[in-house]
Scaffold this motif. Structure first.
Motif, PDB file in Angstrom:
ATOM      1  N   VAL A 297       0.842  -1.207   0.000  1.00  0.00           N
ATOM      2  CA  VAL A 297       0.000   0.000   0.000  1.00  0.00           C
ATOM      3  C   VAL A 297       0.867   1.242   0.000  1.00  0.00           C
ATOM      4  CG1 VAL A 297      -2.021  -0.925   1.189  1.00  0.00           C
ATOM      5  CG2 VAL A 297      -0.167   0.026   2.527  1.00  0.00           C
ATOM      6  N   GLN A 298       0.302   2.295  -0.538  1.00  0.00           N
ATOM      7  CA  GLN A 298       0.924   3.615  -0.417  1.00  0.00           C
ATOM      8  C   GLN A 298      -0.188   4.649  -0.340  1.00  0.00           C
ATOM      9  OE1 GLN A 298       4.003   4.622  -3.219  1.00  0.00           O
ATOM     10  NE2 GLN A 298       4.110   6.720  -2.476  1.00  0.00           N
ATOM     11  N   PRO A 299      -0.433   5.189   0.861  1.00  0.00           N
ATOM     12  CA  PRO A 299      -1.546   6.118   1.004  1.00  0.00           C
ATOM     13  C   PRO A 299      -1.171   7.586   0.798  1.00  0.00           C
ATOM     14  CG  PRO A 299      -0.818   5.381   3.149  1.00  0.00           C
ATOM     15  CD  PRO A 299       0.091   4.742   2.143  1.00  0.00           C
ATOM     16  N   PHE A 300       0.109   7.898   0.720  1.00  0.00           N
ATOM     17  CA  PHE A 300       0.504   9.308   0.597  1.00  0.00           C
ATOM     18  C   PHE A 300       1.559   9.471  -0.491  1.00  0.00           C
ATOM     19  CE2 PHE A 300      -0.835   8.776   5.022  1.00  0.00           C
ATOM     20  CZ  PHE A 300      -1.844   9.726   5.071  1.00  0.00           C
ATOM     21  N   GLU A 301       1.557  10.657  -1.099  1.00  0.00           N
ATOM     22  CA  GLU A 301       2.590  11.028  -2.065  1.00  0.00           C
ATOM     23  C   GLU A 301       2.743  10.023  -3.202  1.00  0.00           C
ATOM     24  OE1 GLU A 301       6.259  12.499  -0.397  1.00  0.00           O
ATOM     25  OE2 GLU A 301       5.107  14.334  -0.136  1.00  0.00           O
ATOM     26  N   VAL A 302       1.635   9.637  -3.790  1.00  0.00           N
ATOM     27  CA  VAL A 302       1.695   8.753  -4.950  1.00  0.00           C
ATOM     28  C   VAL A 302       1.934   9.613  -6.185  1.00  0.00           C
ATOM     29  CG1 VAL A 302       0.393   7.175  -6.409  1.00  0.00           C
ATOM     30  CG2 VAL A 302       0.170   7.045  -3.936  1.00  0.00           C
ATOM     31  N   THR A 303       2.942   9.286  -6.950  1.00  0.00           N
ATOM     32  CA  THR A 303       3.169   9.996  -8.204  1.00  0.00           C
ATOM     33  C   THR A 303       3.175   8.980  -9.338  1.00  0.00           C
ATOM     34  OG1 THR A 303       5.525   9.820  -7.814  1.00  0.00           O
ATOM     35  CG2 THR A 303       4.505  11.906  -7.218  1.00  0.00           C
ATOM     36  N   THR A 304       2.719   9.420 -10.476  1.00  0.00           N
ATOM     37  CA  THR A 304       2.711   8.641 -11.717  1.00  0.00           C
ATOM     38  C   THR A 304       2.129   7.246 -11.548  1.00  0.00           C
ATOM     39  OG1 THR A 304       4.937   7.719 -11.430  1.00  0.00           O
ATOM     40  CG2 THR A 304       4.791   9.861 -12.520  1.00  0.00           C
ATOM     41  N   ASN A 305       1.098   7.142 -10.646  1.00  0.00           N
ATOM     42  CA  ASN A 305       0.349   5.901 -10.589  1.00  0.00           C
ATOM     43  C   ASN A 305       1.182   4.680 -10.203  1.00  0.00           C
ATOM     44  OD1 ASN A 305      -2.186   4.845 -10.811  1.00  0.00           O
ATOM     45  ND2 ASN A 305      -2.529   5.801 -12.805  1.00  0.00           N
ATOM     46  N   GLN A 306       2.321   4.904  -9.551  1.00  0.00           N
ATOM     47  CA  GLN A 306       3.182   3.764  -9.234  1.00  0.00           C
ATOM     48  C   GLN A 306       3.630   3.788  -7.785  1.00  0.00           C
ATOM     49  OE1 GLN A 306       6.304   3.661 -12.172  1.00  0.00           O
ATOM     50  NE2 GLN A 306       5.027   2.323 -13.443  1.00  0.00           N
ATOM     51  N   PHE A 307       3.885   2.589  -7.267  1.00  0.00           N
ATOM     52  CA  PHE A 307       4.396   2.481  -5.909  1.00  0.00           C
ATOM     53  C   PHE A 307       5.805   3.050  -5.838  1.00  0.00           C
ATOM     54  CE2 PHE A 307       1.314  -1.092  -5.547  1.00  0.00           C
ATOM     55  CZ  PHE A 307       0.644  -0.625  -4.442  1.00  0.00           C
ATOM     56  N   ALA A 308       6.104   3.752  -4.765  1.00  0.00           N
ATOM     57  CA  ALA A 308       7.478   4.168  -4.517  1.00  0.00           C
ATOM     58  C   ALA A 308       8.216   2.990  -3.877  1.00  0.00           C
ATOM     59  CB  ALA A 308       7.483   5.380  -3.597  1.00  0.00           C
ATOM     60  N   THR A 309       9.491   3.190  -3.599  1.00  0.00           N
ATOM     61  CA  THR A 309      10.307   2.158  -2.950  1.00  0.00           C
ATOM     62  C   THR A 309       9.578   1.601  -1.726  1.00  0.00           C
ATOM     63  OG1 THR A 309      12.110   3.604  -3.513  1.00  0.00           O
ATOM     64  CG2 THR A 309      12.645   1.722  -2.123  1.00  0.00           C
ATOM     65  N   ALA A 310       9.630   0.296  -1.566  1.00  0.00           N
ATOM     66  CA  ALA A 310       8.869  -0.325  -0.483  1.00  0.00           C
ATOM     67  C   ALA A 310       9.708  -0.461   0.776  1.00  0.00           C
ATOM     68  CB  ALA A 310       8.369  -1.686  -0.920  1.00  0.00           C
ATOM     69  N   GLU A 311       9.038  -0.279   1.922  1.00  0.00           N
ATOM     70  CA  GLU A 311       9.624  -0.679   3.194  1.00  0.00           C
ATOM     71  C   GLU A 311       8.948  -1.995   3.542  1.00  0.00           C
ATOM     72  OE1 GLU A 311       9.233   2.370   6.144  1.00  0.00           O
ATOM     73  OE2 GLU A 311      10.782   3.593   5.208  1.00  0.00           O
ATOM     74  N   GLU A 312       9.740  -3.022   3.745  1.00  0.00           N
ATOM     75  CA  GLU A 312       9.153  -4.342   3.901  1.00  0.00           C
ATOM     76  C   GLU A 312       8.972  -4.668   5.377  1.00  0.00           C
ATOM     77  OE1 GLU A 312      10.785  -6.694   0.919  1.00  0.00           O
ATOM     78  OE2 GLU A 312       9.375  -8.331   1.210  1.00  0.00           O
TER      79      GLU A 312
END
Ligand SMILES: *[C@@H]1O[C@H](CO)[C@@H](O)[C@H](O)[C@H]1NC(C)=O
Ligand SMILES: *[C@@H]1O[C@H](CO)[C@@H](O)[C@H](O)[C@H]1NC(C)=O
Ligand SMILES: *[C@@H]1O[C@H](CO)[C@@H](O)[C@H](O)[C@H]1NC(C)=O
Ligand SMILES: *[C@@H]1O[C@H](CO)[C@@H](O)[C@H](O)[C@H]1NC(C)=O
Ligand SMILES: *[C@@H]1O[C@H](CO)[C@@H](O)[C@H](O)[C@H]1NC(C)=O
Ligand SMILES: *[C@@H]1O[C@H](CO)[C@@H](O)[C@H](O)[C@H]1NC(C)=O
Ligand SMILES: *[C@@H]1O[C@H](CO)[C@@H](O)[C@H](O)[C@H]1NC(C)=O
Ligand SMILES: *[C@@H]1O[C@H](CO)[C@@H](O)[C@H](O)[C@H]1NC(C)=O
Ligand SMILES: *[C@@H]1O[C@H](CO)[C@@H](O)[C@H](O)[C@H]1NC(C)=O
Ligand SMILES: *[C@@H]1O[C@H](CO)[C@@H](O)[C@H](O)[C@H]1NC(C)=O
Ligand SMILES: *[C@@H]1O[C@H](CO)[C@@H](O)[C@H](O)[C@H]1NC(C)=O
Ligand SMILES: *[C@@H]1O[C@H](CO)[C@@H](O)[C@H](O)[C@H]1NC(C)=O
Length: 417
Positions: free
Chosen positions: A359-374
């Protein structure tokens, strides 16, 4: 005094059980004509502070609610049309409308509640009258049609969750009654496309032992900004673990139910420090995720989960909510990932199992997930092969050393003979 308290408790209990099922009819009139009419069931999940903790109460809109003629308006004199329903001492629900000539919509939704009402908010540490407003409700329909949504729809309004169901609503009415032409909401359309035979087959087949549903399918969900760009992304398999009183079995049962992605629609809202994802499966299940961002630490987490379920085998609709959760913690600008199955405990009667979640609830750009914290569990899972490998290597080394020592000793032995 004590009798009145007992009576109040009884009335609240009565509303808690039956108030949800009871639809309320509200009308705004001017002269002899009706301009706004609403038939709906509503309930509010409100969190407030007591002296040493917070509490969440479910407040249904009682059918004693009446339209406040003083603040309601048909909007003929340049005001916006506004329906205000009042109930109890100083509680109110307001819906204001706007139109562009061909469509009309709910422009804002207002809820006012009076924390001094101790029968609803026991031990509140404040006596304020709180007003919360939401301007992105997404209720709209063409002029001269009735908006219909029998499915339950949940809106995050400030810190309050507002749930509507069995809703028929019209503003800018051409006649004195709801227009026969209906504009059906997405959630109802989704549930009517499902084959109707499923309910009959479910009732005729008496399943004594519920079969475990297996791993749920992974769904892809998103929430869009008003300008159409995605502001929240989620991919996950979801499984509900729910206890409820089964009508057919006449006892409380615990059931695992998978969320089916292709029958589930997503909606929600994105704000600077909070984001909401609402998943609606057919007309019977609504699951709401609220993420909160702490702007000082730049960390976010899943702070609230609400389940509303009205399944055919339930004696009463189930509403389970916890607004003080701290799950799925990650950093602003990053996504959160957990491939391992995770159990999110919400309330004793409801927990949520997640599978292959990102999931990414904040600061989504260009419809893609940013780097993940696992999540830690994934990291532990990755450690297992390393640990096993290291252990094996160690074992090989020990065997080798033992062999070499043994060989040396036996050589020495031969030499002494
Ligand atoms: C309302 O209806 C009554 C009787 O039906 C009529 O006498 C009255 O003029 C009407 N008032 C308006 C404002 O239309
Ligand atoms: C409850 O208290 C906390 C801090 O004590 C405060 O930040 C929060 O806004 C309060 N919540 C409400 C609903 O008043
Ligand atoms: C704090 O809450 C607990 C229960 O949650 C209660 O037993 C206790 O008396 C409360 N303390 C105060 C000072 O109100
Ligand atoms: C909501 O609508 C009412 C009625 O039009 C208006 O008085 C109020 O200011 C609106 N609130 C917000 C926050 O837009
Ligand atoms: C809030 O509730 C209290 C107690 O029930 C009542 O005295 C007060 O008038 C209410 N406030 C409003 C604005 O209605
Ligand atoms: C009203 O708004 C809808 C959707 O935004 C648009 O399709 C429609 O053309 C608008 N109608 C007028 C008369 O502006
Ligand atoms: C709505 O109905 C009224 C009366 O039947 C009519 O005068 C009006 O033109 C209709 N409006 C639209 C947008 O169809
Ligand atoms: C968000 O926008 C995308 C493309 O613009 C669309 O495919 C998707 O269905 C929208 N999602 C929602 C929940 O409206
Ligand atoms: C869409 O709106 C968001 C904020 O509401 C803004 O940050 C973003 O730049 C907008 N995107 C486009 C393409 O206009
Ligand atoms: C349900 O169970 C209770 C006791 O467990 C029993 O008294 C009641 O008659 C049962 N009701 C039905 C409809 O079987
Ligand atoms: C949903 O997906 C399943 C398996 O992918 C498929 O069998 C089913 O027909 C789909 N249902 C709908 C309504 O698309
Ligand atoms: C935000 O994070 C800071 C630093 O970790 C912490 O002191 C503060 O209490 C947090 N605020 C909230 C509202 O949780």
């Amino acid at each position: 005094m004590k009798l009145s308290h007992a009576l109040a408790a009884l009335i609240i209990a009565w509303f808690a059980v039956f108030g949800r099922i009871q639809a309320v009819t509200l009308e705004v009139n001017q002269g002899n004509s009706t301009c706004i009419k609403a038939e709906l069931t509503a309930s509010f999940s409100i969190t407030y502070n007591t002296s040493n903790s917070t509490r969440t109460v479910q407040v249904p809109l009682p059918d004693s609610a009446t339209v406040d003629a003083g603040s309601s308006s048909c909007g003929l004199d340049g005001n916006t049309p506004w329906l205000v329903a009042v109930f109890g001492p100083g509680h109110a629900l307001g819906l204001s409308f706007s139109t562009n000539g061909s469509l009309y919509s709910v422009a804002n939704l207002t809820l006012q509640y009076n924390l001094s009402d101790t029968s609803v908010f026991p031990e509140a540490n404040s006596s304020d009258v709180v007003t919360v407003v939401s301007s992105s409700v997404g209720i709209w329909a063409p002029i001269n049609t009735t908006y219909r949504c029998l499915s339950s729809a949940t809106f995050g309004v400030g810190g309050v969750t507002v749930t509507f169901s069995n809703m028929r609503l019209e503003a800018y009415m051409p006649g004195n009654d709801l227009s026969p032409a209906e504009s059906v909401c997405m959630a109802d359309q989704a549930s009517t496309t499902a084959p109707p035979t499923t309910t009959t087959s479910a009732t005729t087949t008496v399943t004594p032992a519920p079969t475990p549903p297996g791993t749920p399918e992974r769904g892809v969900y998103s929430v869009n900004n008003t300008n159409g760009t995605a502001c929240l992304l989620a991919q996950m398999g979801l499984q509900l673990n729910v206890s409820y009183f089964s009508q057919s079995q006449n006892k409380t049962i615990q059931e695992l139910v998978n969320v089916t992605p292709n029958l589930t629609s997503s909606s929600g809202s994105c704000e600077a420090s909070s984001a909401t994802l609402i998943l609606t499966e057919g007309r019977a299940t609504t699951l709401t995720f609220t993420f909160t961002l702490n702007s000082t630490s730049n960390k976010y987490h899943l702070s609230a989960l609400t389940l509303l379920a009205n399944w055919s085998d339930m004696t009463a609709p189930l509403s389970a909510s916890n607004t003080s959760l701290n799950y799925l913690r990650s950093t602003k600008g990053r996504s959160y990932m957990c491939n391992t199955e995770q159990t999110l405990a919400v309330v004793p009667s409801f927990s949520l199992n997640t599978f292959k979640l990102q999931v990414q609830p904040f600061e989504v750009t260009t419809n893609q997930f940013a780097t993940a914290e696992e999540c830690q569990m994934d990291q532990d899972q990755m450690l297992i092969p390393i640990i096993v490998g290291a252990a094996l290597a160690g074992l090989v080394l020990i065997v080798l050393i033992a062999y070499l020592i043994g060989r040396k000793r036996s050589h020495a032995g031969y030499q002494t003979i």
